[in-house]
Design a protein around this motif. Structure first.
Motif, PDB file in Angstrom:
ATOM      1  N   ARG A   1       0.835  -1.201   0.000  1.00  0.00           N
ATOM      2  CA  ARG A   1       0.000   0.000   0.000  1.00  0.00           C
ATOM      3  C   ARG A   1       0.869   1.251   0.000  1.00  0.00           C
ATOM      4  N   ARG A   2       1.970   1.205   0.739  1.00  0.00           N
ATOM      5  CA  ARG A   2       2.895   2.332   0.742  1.00  0.00           C
ATOM      6  C   ARG A   2       4.268   1.864   1.218  1.00  0.00           C
ATOM      7  N   VAL A   3       5.277   2.698   0.932  1.00  0.00           N
ATOM      8  CA  VAL A   3       6.638   2.464   1.410  1.00  0.00           C
ATOM      9  C   VAL A   3       7.174   3.787   1.948  1.00  0.00           C
ATOM     10  N   ASP A   4       7.731   3.757   3.162  1.00  0.00           N
ATOM     11  CA  ASP A   4       8.322   4.940   3.788  1.00  0.00           C
ATOM     12  C   ASP A   4       9.834   4.775   3.857  1.00  0.00           C
ATOM     13  N   ASP A   5      10.538   5.875   3.669  1.00  0.00           N
ATOM     14  CA  ASP A   5      12.000   5.829   3.689  1.00  0.00           C
ATOM     15  C   ASP A   5      12.541   6.997   4.509  1.00  0.00           C
ATOM     16  N   LEU A   6      13.439   6.691   5.438  1.00  0.00           N
ATOM     17  CA  LEU A   6      14.128   7.697   6.241  1.00  0.00           C
ATOM     18  C   LEU A   6      15.619   7.583   5.952  1.00  0.00           C
ATOM     19  N   ARG A   7      16.236   8.701   5.589  1.00  0.00           N
ATOM     20  CA  ARG A   7      17.642   8.700   5.152  1.00  0.00           C
ATOM     21  C   ARG A   7      18.401   9.825   5.845  1.00  0.00           C
ATOM     22  N   ALA A   8      19.613   9.510   6.299  1.00  0.00           N
ATOM     23  CA  ALA A   8      20.472  10.509   6.935  1.00  0.00           C
ATOM     24  C   ALA A   8      21.897  10.306   6.458  1.00  0.00           C
TER      25      ALA A   8
ATOM     26  N   ARG B   1       2.223  -7.711   8.162  1.00  0.00           N
ATOM     27  CA  ARG B   1       1.671  -6.531   7.490  1.00  0.00           C
ATOM     28  C   ARG B   1       2.739  -5.533   7.073  1.00  0.00           C
ATOM     29  N   SER B   2       3.988  -5.730   7.484  1.00  0.00           N
ATOM     30  CA  SER B   2       5.027  -4.784   7.088  1.00  0.00           C
ATOM     31  C   SER B   2       6.383  -5.481   6.956  1.00  0.00           C
ATOM     32  N   LEU B   3       7.221  -4.904   6.112  1.00  0.00           N
ATOM     33  CA  LEU B   3       8.600  -5.362   5.938  1.00  0.00           C
ATOM     34  C   LEU B   3       9.521  -4.170   6.165  1.00  0.00           C
ATOM     35  N   LYS B   4      10.664  -4.420   6.801  1.00  0.00           N
ATOM     36  CA  LYS B   4      11.604  -3.346   7.123  1.00  0.00           C
ATOM     37  C   LYS B   4      13.013  -3.762   6.733  1.00  0.00           C
TER      38      LYS B   4
ATOM     39  N   THR C   1      -0.379  -5.059   1.572  1.00  0.00           N
ATOM     40  CA  THR C   1      -1.806  -5.310   1.379  1.00  0.00           C
ATOM     41  C   THR C   1      -2.175  -6.622   2.086  1.00  0.00           C
ATOM     42  N   GLN C   2      -3.452  -6.976   2.083  1.00  0.00           N
ATOM     43  CA  GLN C   2      -3.879  -8.235   2.683  1.00  0.00           C
ATOM     44  C   GLN C   2      -3.209  -9.420   1.998  1.00  0.00           C
ATOM     45  N   ALA C   3      -3.166  -9.396   0.671  1.00  0.00           N
ATOM     46  CA  ALA C   3      -2.541 -10.498  -0.068  1.00  0.00           C
ATOM     47  C   ALA C   3      -1.042 -10.545   0.199  1.00  0.00           C
ATOM     48  N   GLY C   4      -0.422  -9.383   0.295  1.00  0.00           N
ATOM     49  CA  GLY C   4       1.010  -9.332   0.602  1.00  0.00           C
ATOM     50  C   GLY C   4       1.301  -9.878   1.989  1.00  0.00           C
ATOM     51  N   ALA C   5       0.430  -9.552   2.941  1.00  0.00           N
ATOM     52  CA  ALA C   5       0.604 -10.035   4.311  1.00  0.00           C
ATOM     53  C   ALA C   5       0.468 -11.558   4.378  1.00  0.00           C
TER      54      ALA C   5
ATOM     55  N   LYS D   1      19.102  -7.688   6.704  1.00  0.00           N
ATOM     56  CA  LYS D   1      18.031  -8.629   6.390  1.00  0.00           C
ATOM     57  C   LYS D   1      16.679  -7.916   6.350  1.00  0.00           C
ATOM     58  N   LEU D   2      15.741  -8.507   5.640  1.00  0.00           N
ATOM     59  CA  LEU D   2      14.367  -8.028   5.637  1.00  0.00           C
ATOM     60  C   LEU D   2      13.698  -8.539   6.908  1.00  0.00           C
ATOM     61  N   SER D   3      13.258  -7.644   7.766  1.00  0.00           N
ATOM     62  CA  SER D   3      12.625  -8.039   9.016  1.00  0.00           C
ATOM     63  C   SER D   3      11.129  -7.808   8.952  1.00  0.00           C
ATOM     64  N   GLY D   4      10.390  -8.534   9.789  1.00  0.00           N
ATOM     65  CA  GLY D   4       8.947  -8.375   9.864  1.00  0.00           C
ATOM     66  C   GLY D   4       8.179  -9.434   9.113  1.00  0.00           C
ATOM     67  N   GLY D   5       8.822 -10.086   8.136  1.00  0.00           N
ATOM     68  CA  GLY D   5       8.156 -11.115   7.356  1.00  0.00           C
ATOM     69  C   GLY D   5       8.556 -12.508   7.807  1.00  0.00           C
ATOM     70  N   ASN D   6       8.240 -13.511   6.998  1.00  0.00           N
ATOM     71  CA  ASN D   6       8.608 -14.868   7.354  1.00  0.00           C
ATOM     72  C   ASN D   6      10.104 -15.103   7.157  1.00  0.00           C
ATOM     73  N   SER D   7      10.618 -16.193   7.720  1.00  0.00           N
ATOM     74  CA  SER D   7      12.058 -16.455   7.736  1.00  0.00           C
ATOM     75  C   SER D   7      12.641 -16.631   6.337  1.00  0.00           C
ATOM     76  N   SER D   8      11.840 -17.074   5.379  1.00  0.00           N
ATOM     77  CA  SER D   8      12.351 -17.291   4.020  1.00  0.00           C
ATOM     78  C   SER D   8      12.709 -15.989   3.321  1.00  0.00           C
ATOM     79  N   LEU D   9      12.124 -14.865   3.798  1.00  0.00           N
ATOM     80  CA  LEU D   9      12.399 -13.559   3.193  1.00  0.00           C
ATOM     81  C   LEU D   9      13.683 -12.925   3.711  1.00  0.00           C
ATOM     82  N   ALA D  10      14.025 -13.200   4.960  1.00  0.00           N
ATOM     83  CA  ALA D  10      15.054 -12.445   5.664  1.00  0.00           C
ATOM     84  C   ALA D  10      16.354 -12.330   4.882  1.00  0.00           C
ATOM     85  N   ASP D  11      16.863 -13.462   4.404  1.00  0.00           N
ATOM     86  CA  ASP D  11      18.171 -13.448   3.756  1.00  0.00           C
ATOM     87  C   ASP D  11      18.142 -12.871   2.345  1.00  0.00           C
ATOM     88  N   SER D  12      16.948 -12.695   1.772  1.00  0.00           N
ATOM     89  CA  SER D  12      16.871 -12.161   0.401  1.00  0.00           C
ATOM     90  C   SER D  12      17.253 -10.694   0.346  1.00  0.00           C
ATOM     91  N   GLY D  13      17.355 -10.047   1.529  1.00  0.00           N
ATOM     92  CA  GLY D  13      17.738  -8.637   1.545  1.00  0.00           C
ATOM     93  C   GLY D  13      19.212  -8.399   1.788  1.00  0.00           C
TER      94      GLY D  13
END
Length: 383
Positions: free
Chosen positions: A239-246, A280-283, A270-274, A310-322
């Motif tokens: 639905r959206r992506v937020d980015d904070l940069r310094a 509901r979110s990936l970080k 989204t619901q399907a993404g979740a 790593k990609l956090s917040g999702g299932n374990s199979s996603l983590a290392d893909s980041g």
């Protein structure tokens, strides 16, 4: 439909001599001879062997001008065009192109295809001259484990291997304040122009401090996809992506400096993404450090290292893909104020499930676990 080159020629030819007197022609030609590969894939059949090529690194030609309106107020305009000298291709008005007003006391207002404070920060931070080439830090920054360039909705705002936070934003209006005691700020709004579903837009706020020696910047961007929460994955998982940069840079001299940048991206699913990714979110957090060391009056060694977490917040199979690391080492030498030669080596070490590629001069088709590597030697001339 006429070819963009033909349209450009017609536009130039139609200008009167008086009009041309107020137009500045400028640009840069940046070409490198490169040897690149991407080996080490989880499936060895997907390895990409050594390839020799010529790469046009953000080569462009631009036109700009202004009109004095009195009392310090000026009308300004700019049209920048990408050119690939290695293939003869080119595109009209695909770089920063706008019309606007500027005043030393009131600031600047622009409308068009614009660079946000987040993208500008990445360009100022990057160690490569003009922030281009296979060593560019946008290879990892702001890509949320590559979802920013593969999701059906998010990739429409990306440019190849460059995510939306390091790409120019279409349909934009931006206000930049005057500089006060080395501080300035900006606010940008980019309209998605969708006629159905939630409103798609990009909104960006940024502030920076630059006294010549010390630079520090902070930027926040929200990018909405304009899809409903119940949308199918074929439309978007976000639905959206937020980015904070310094970022911070300290310049010891014209050729010697150190810098650091940190980027935190969070995607609201989204619901399907979740259902697919387990939450509901990936970080993801990404950071780079870099530096240059002056050699004589005109040369500098450059080095840059980055790490995507790593990609956090999702299932374990996603983590290392980041997860990935990015290394760059090179040398740049100014032959004059407008011409430089350079040689560099850049390597991305992808985790077994990651697929990062070079942001500029991408190899293409990098498989999970493969490591893009490249050696480049080239020449850049600005006019």
């Amino acid at each position: 439909m006429k070819h963009p080159h033909t349209l450009l020629a017609i536009a130039i030819a139609s200008l009167s001599s008086a009009a041309l007197a107020d137009v500045t022609l400028y640009g840069s030609i940046d070409e490198t001879l490169e040897s690149v590969s991407a080996r080490g894939a989880a499936n060895s059949a997907q390895n990409i062997g050594q390839t020799t090529r010529i790469n046009s690194n953000s080569t462009f030609i631009g036109f700009k001008g202004s009109e004095d309106l009195g009392n310090g107020l000026k009308a300004i305009w700019q049209v920048e065009n990408s050119i690939a000298l290695d293939t003869g291709a080119g595109n009209f008005a695909t770089r920063d192109s706008f019309v606007g007003l500027t005043s030393p006391s009131l600031g600047m207002l622009q409308l068009g295809l614009l660079t946000s404070s987040a993208r500008a920060m990445g360009g100022i931070y990057d160690i490569n001259k003009a922030a281009t080439g296979i060593g560019l830090s946008a290879a990892l920054l702001g890509k949320l484990g590559n979802f920013a360039i593969t999701d059906p909705a998010l990739k429409t705002q990306a440019a190849g291997q460059i995510g939306q936070f390091d790409n120019r934003l279409r349909n934009s209006v931006q206000y930049t304040t005057p500089t006060f005691s080395h501080f300035s700020a900006s606010a940008l709004y980019s309209a998605g122009e969708n006629s159905s579903g939630p409103r798609a837009y990009n909104a960006n706020l940024g502030v920076k401090y630059d006294n010549g020696s010390l630079y520090a910047g902070l930027a926040y961007t929200r990018s909405t996809t304009g899809v409903d929460d119940g949308a199918a994955l074929s439309t978007s998982a976000f639905r959206r992506v937020d980015d904070l940069r310094a970022a911070a840079i300290y310049r010891f001299s014209a050729n010697t400096r150190i810098g650091v940048i940190y980027d935190r991206t969070e995607g609201d699913l989204t619901q399907a993404g979740a259902r697919l990714y387990g939450n509901r979110s990936l970080k993801q957090s990404v950071w780079y450090v870099n530096g240059s060391l002056g050699i004589g009056a005109n040369g500098r060694l450059i080095a840059q290292y980055g790490q995507a977490g790593k990609l956090s917040g999702g299932n374990s199979s996603l983590a290392d893909s980041g997860k990935a690391q990015h290394y760059e080492l090179g040398y740049e030498h100014d032959l004059s104020k407008r011409t430089l030669v350079k040689v560099l080596y850049s390597e991305i070490r992808n985790n077994s499930a990651a697929k990062y590629d070079f942001a500029i001069g991408s190899i293409g088709g990098v498989a999970a676990g493969a490591d893009p590597k490249g050696f480049a030697v080239g020449l850049r001339h600005s006019f």
